[in-house]
Design a protein around this motif. Sequence first.
Motif, PDB file in Angstrom:
ATOM      1  N   TYR A 198     -67.696  29.439 -18.166  1.00  0.00           N
ATOM      2  CA  TYR A 198     -66.465  28.681 -17.665  1.00  0.00           C
ATOM      3  C   TYR A 198     -66.629  28.001 -16.243  1.00  0.00           C
ATOM      4  O   TYR A 198     -67.944  28.096 -15.708  1.00  0.00           O
ATOM      5  N   ARG A 199     -66.150  27.012 -15.690  1.00  0.00           N
ATOM      6  CA  ARG A 199     -66.419  26.393 -14.726  1.00  0.00           C
ATOM      7  C   ARG A 199     -66.392  27.130 -13.185  1.00  0.00           C
ATOM      8  O   ARG A 199     -65.009  27.430 -12.747  1.00  0.00           O
ATOM      9  N   VAL A 200     -67.226  27.499 -12.928  1.00  0.00           N
ATOM     10  CA  VAL A 200     -67.345  28.277 -11.517  1.00  0.00           C
ATOM     11  C   VAL A 200     -66.926  27.488 -10.243  1.00  0.00           C
ATOM     12  O   VAL A 200     -67.410  26.333 -10.302  1.00  0.00           O
ATOM     13  N   LEU A 201     -65.932  27.949  -9.492  1.00  0.00           N
ATOM     14  CA  LEU A 201     -65.511  27.365  -8.231  1.00  0.00           C
ATOM     15  C   LEU A 201     -66.231  27.865  -6.982  1.00  0.00           C
ATOM     16  O   LEU A 201     -66.334  28.977  -6.887  1.00  0.00           O
ATOM     17  N   ASP A 229     -64.784  43.797 -21.593  1.00  0.00           N
ATOM     18  CA  ASP A 229     -64.706  43.691 -23.157  1.00  0.00           C
ATOM     19  C   ASP A 229     -63.213  43.637 -23.471  1.00  0.00           C
ATOM     20  O   ASP A 229     -62.197  44.177 -23.119  1.00  0.00           O
ATOM     21  N   VAL A 230     -62.936  42.789 -24.616  1.00  0.00           N
ATOM     22  CA  VAL A 230     -61.603  42.229 -25.146  1.00  0.00           C
ATOM     23  C   VAL A 230     -61.073  43.750 -25.678  1.00  0.00           C
ATOM     24  O   VAL A 230     -59.635  43.727 -25.762  1.00  0.00           O
ATOM     25  N   ARG A 231     -61.692  44.682 -26.059  1.00  0.00           N
ATOM     26  CA  ARG A 231     -61.176  45.838 -26.727  1.00  0.00           C
ATOM     27  C   ARG A 231     -60.647  46.979 -25.385  1.00  0.00           C
ATOM     28  O   ARG A 231     -60.060  48.043 -25.870  1.00  0.00           O
ATOM     29  N   VAL A 269     -58.020  33.782 -18.591  1.00  0.00           N
ATOM     30  CA  VAL A 269     -58.635  32.263 -18.687  1.00  0.00           C
ATOM     31  C   VAL A 269     -58.800  32.200 -20.394  1.00  0.00           C
ATOM     32  O   VAL A 269     -58.570  31.463 -20.970  1.00  0.00           O
ATOM     33  N   GLY A 270     -59.514  33.364 -21.027  1.00  0.00           N
ATOM     34  CA  GLY A 270     -59.715  32.874 -22.339  1.00  0.00           C
ATOM     35  C   GLY A 270     -60.947  33.895 -22.688  1.00  0.00           C
ATOM     36  O   GLY A 270     -61.364  34.668 -21.874  1.00  0.00           O
ATOM     37  N   THR A 271     -61.189  33.960 -23.931  1.00  0.00           N
ATOM     38  CA  THR A 271     -62.403  35.051 -24.554  1.00  0.00           C
ATOM     39  C   THR A 271     -63.895  34.149 -24.266  1.00  0.00           C
ATOM     40  O   THR A 271     -63.664  32.716 -24.735  1.00  0.00           O
ATOM     41  N   VAL A 272     -64.780  34.910 -23.791  1.00  0.00           N
ATOM     42  CA  VAL A 272     -66.100  34.185 -23.890  1.00  0.00           C
ATOM     43  C   VAL A 272     -66.806  35.330 -24.484  1.00  0.00           C
ATOM     44  O   VAL A 272     -66.732  36.390 -24.560  1.00  0.00           O
ATOM     45  N   SER A 273     -67.983  34.693 -24.947  1.00  0.00           N
ATOM     46  CA  SER A 273     -69.067  35.597 -25.713  1.00  0.00           C
ATOM     47  C   SER A 273     -70.217  35.783 -24.657  1.00  0.00           C
ATOM     48  O   SER A 273     -70.775  34.909 -24.292  1.00  0.00           O
ATOM     49  N   LEU A 306     -62.880  39.284 -22.081  1.00  0.00           N
ATOM     50  CA  LEU A 306     -61.645  38.632 -21.670  1.00  0.00           C
ATOM     51  C   LEU A 306     -61.855  37.987 -20.446  1.00  0.00           C
ATOM     52  O   LEU A 306     -61.656  38.679 -19.404  1.00  0.00           O
ATOM     53  N   LEU A 307     -62.272  36.820 -20.039  1.00  0.00           N
ATOM     54  CA  LEU A 307     -62.421  36.316 -18.842  1.00  0.00           C
ATOM     55  C   LEU A 307     -61.016  36.122 -18.030  1.00  0.00           C
ATOM     56  O   LEU A 307     -60.159  35.609 -18.906  1.00  0.00           O
ATOM     57  N   SER A 308     -60.927  36.779 -16.835  1.00  0.00           N
ATOM     58  CA  SER A 308     -59.839  36.514 -16.182  1.00  0.00           C
ATOM     59  C   SER A 308     -59.981  36.291 -14.733  1.00  0.00           C
ATOM     60  O   SER A 308     -61.058  36.609 -14.207  1.00  0.00           O
ATOM     61  N   THR A 309     -59.082  35.648 -13.974  1.00  0.00           N
ATOM     62  CA  THR A 309     -59.274  35.499 -12.527  1.00  0.00           C
ATOM     63  C   THR A 309     -58.007  35.754 -11.892  1.00  0.00           C
ATOM     64  O   THR A 309     -56.848  35.949 -12.235  1.00  0.00           O
ATOM     65  N   CYS A 310     -58.345  35.836 -10.572  1.00  0.00           N
ATOM     66  CA  CYS A 310     -57.171  36.393  -9.401  1.00  0.00           C
ATOM     67  C   CYS A 310     -57.554  35.639  -8.246  1.00  0.00           C
ATOM     68  O   CYS A 310     -58.465  36.244  -7.538  1.00  0.00           O
ATOM     69  N   THR A 311     -56.912  34.947  -7.790  1.00  0.00           N
ATOM     70  CA  THR A 311     -56.946  34.166  -6.447  1.00  0.00           C
ATOM     71  C   THR A 311     -56.317  35.188  -5.464  1.00  0.00           C
ATOM     72  O   THR A 311     -55.771  36.245  -5.752  1.00  0.00           O
TER      73      THR A 311
END
Length: 195
Positions: free
Chosen positions: A94-97, A143-145, A161-165, A172-177
Amino acid sequence: MNDVVFTRTDPRLGEFAVRHVDPAADVDLLHRWLTHPKSAFWLMNEATRDDVARQFTDVAATPGHDALLGTHDGTPAFVMERYDPAGSELADAYRVLPGDVGMHFLVAPTTTPLRGFTLGVLRTVMELLLSDPDNQRVVVEPDVRNTSVHRLNSTVGFEVVGTVSLPGKTALLSTCTRAQYQATVPAEHDQEASR
């Protein structure tokens, strides 16, 4: 190394304190937690004591990455890792900020769970991370599970954000500001946090 770096008083659960992991002194405790069946998503169920010591020694030696042990009213209760996503396997996913900080956490397996405890731990972890003004967004990749942690993450403001391998899992990639987290803090948030 065992100095407390952060404390938080939960109005219902009591005192949480966090210190750095000491790989040599904490290995037996961490080995017991990580090889427990409830810790399967940490992918260390078959780890030996030496594997666990090596893992946490490597974490301590990696720039931008550390492991911390949390206590609840003085009793070891959870472990967390914080890391710089730009220097991790996530960098290509993902795009690291600027201001992103990665996090993993594990609540000690128990046969006598305390209602709301895992949420209390996660709030402690989030407040520790966001106590650093340089950290503007927390990134997780469970993990998505692991549906229970997805629900918990959502409770404190994470958005998917979406799934990543990643090695060993589909995550399950997720972010929280900072603002997303603050919007979930109860109005009676009179918890004291300090570094």
